[in-house]
Design an enzyme around this catalytic site. Structure first.
Site, PDB file in Angstrom:
ATOM      1  N   GLY A   1       0.751  -1.218   0.130  1.00  0.00           N
ATOM      2  CA  GLY A   1      -0.076  -0.265   0.058  1.00  0.00           C
ATOM      3  C   GLY A   1       0.888   1.424  -0.023  1.00  0.00           C
TER       4      GLY A   1
ATOM      5  N   GLY B   1       0.292  -5.330   0.625  1.00  0.00           N
ATOM      6  CA  GLY B   1      -1.008  -5.180  -0.392  1.00  0.00           C
ATOM      7  C   GLY B   1      -0.834  -5.966  -1.436  1.00  0.00           C
TER       8      GLY B   1
ATOM      9  CD  GLU C   1       2.890  -6.091   6.498  1.00  0.00           C
ATOM     10  OE1 GLU C   1       2.246  -5.936   5.243  1.00  0.00           O
ATOM     11  OE2 GLU C   1       3.473  -7.352   6.508  1.00  0.00           O
TER      12      GLU C   1
ATOM     13  CG  ASP D   1      -2.538  -4.969   6.232  1.00  0.00           C
ATOM     14  OD1 ASP D   1      -1.323  -5.372   5.759  1.00  0.00           O
ATOM     15  OD2 ASP D   1      -3.143  -3.943   5.803  1.00  0.00           O
TER      16      ASP D   1
END
Length: 352
Positions: free
Chosen positions: A68, A116, A139, A147
């Site tokens: 992302g 992402g 992350e 995520d």
């Protein structure tokens, strides 16, 4: 000048709907508008009988997607606003939609596939890696927690491989991506254009039968490290995992410990808890709801802003984590990330 519409190119080639992430200079990093355009294309093609399968790929030769737009998340967290929550909601809805998409969904996971990028590829039905693939959920290095369904995927990896990848954020190549269940097929990068061309006229699984082969490099590093990985990461806490890694007597284990100790202590403890909860939750959508809660609560964590600052904004690679050590992270600090959110925050089904 490139417009928002140009960042995701959608076209139908024969029987295949083709999605091309088109921000090659940014390693095709996802923005909110890109997520919405992908969702809209998938929804349209689901209803189109002329589209029998979907292909997602990245523009350029560096990767499918590096994740992302974390600069935007940094600015949002720093300002105390909630744009990131809206982005994550739609992104996680898309991840769930991809996982249950009724038509064959083919992801070309060539080059860098992180964060992402994993979310828009590894939940698909046909996932292709190449000798250039580098797949990761990194992350913890920015004070965040895996995520986009990453904790679900990693919780399902054999043994403790997923816990190792979640805590270290290490990238894996094709062979280990296959081993961990993050991919299904290996195809040499030079053959991707021909494979893509054939998908216009034939079903993906038929085409893959002519292109897929064993990775030429043989088994990956994780395959040879199962003994120490499964033993060390079975420990109850991050501190105990690190102690086991340092005491195992294996250079790769010591390197893993040093990698872990450079990450955000808070993010490490939350990540271990998230992966273990994901294993108990079982299916993807409850895990996405958990991840949404954790991600939104992370917006108020000092480590998220600091981690992105150190890695992406200032690039000094010297984050100052708070708390600075694993021992200073209390159980209540971890529990805060799983505290329910007010309102209807769950990812829910994508519109379709």
């Amino acid at each position: 000048m490139k417009t928002e519409a140009d960042t995701v190119l959608c076209a139908v080639d024969g029987r295949t709907g083709v999605i091309t992430l088109n921000r090659p200079r940014a390693l095709n990093a996802l923005t909110h508008s890109m997520v919405l355009r992908i969702t809209e294309a998938l929804t349209r093609w689901e209803r189109d009988p002329g589209v029998e399968q979907v292909l997602i790929r990245g523009a350029g030769e560096r990767g499918l997607c590096a994740g992302g737009d974390i600069r935007a998340i940094h600015d949002d967290a720093k300002a105390g606003t909630r744009a990131s929550a809206a982005f994550w909601r739609d992104e996680y809805r898309l991840n769930a939609y991809i996982a249950r998409y009724p038509k064959t969904y083919v992801a070309l996971m060539d080059g860098i596939v992180m964060g992402g990028g994993v979310g828009v590829s590894a939940h698909g039905g046909v996932r292709v890696v190449t000798e250039r693939s580098r797949v990761a959920m990194p992350e913890t290095g920015i004070g965040f927690v895996p995520d986009v369904g990453g904790t679900h995927l990693l919780a399902r990896a054999p043994g403790r491989l997923g816990t190792h990848l979640a805590l270290t954020g290490s990238a894996v190549g094709a062979a280990d991506a296959l081993l961990c269940g993050l991919a299904d097929h290996f195809v040499p990068a030079e053959r991707l254009p021909a494979l893509t061309a054939e998908l216009a006229a034939a079903p993906a699984r038929e085409v893959l039968g002519r292109y897929a082969e064993e990775p030429g490099s043989g088994p990956g590093p994780l395959a040879g490290g199962r003994d120490w990985i499964d033993h060390c990461y079975a420990a109850a806490t991050v501190e105990e995992i690190v102690d086991r890694l340092l005491g195992y007597g294996e250079p790769a284990a010591k390197e893993a410990a040093e990698t872990i100790l450079a990450k955000s202590p808070t993010a490490l403890k939350v990540t271990l808890e998230a992966v273990r909860r994901a294993a108990a939750l079982g299916s993807l959508e409850p895990v996405l709801e958990q991840e949404f809660t954790v991600s939104c609560n992370a917006l108020t964590s000092p480590d998220l802003v600091e981690g992105i600052r150190a890695q992406v904004v200032d690039k000094d690679r010297m984050p100052r984590w708070s708390p600075a050590t694993l021992g200073e992270v209390a159980e209540e600090d971890v529990a805060r990330f799983f505290a329910p959110l007010a309102g209807d925050w769950g990812p829910g089904p994508a519109a379709g």
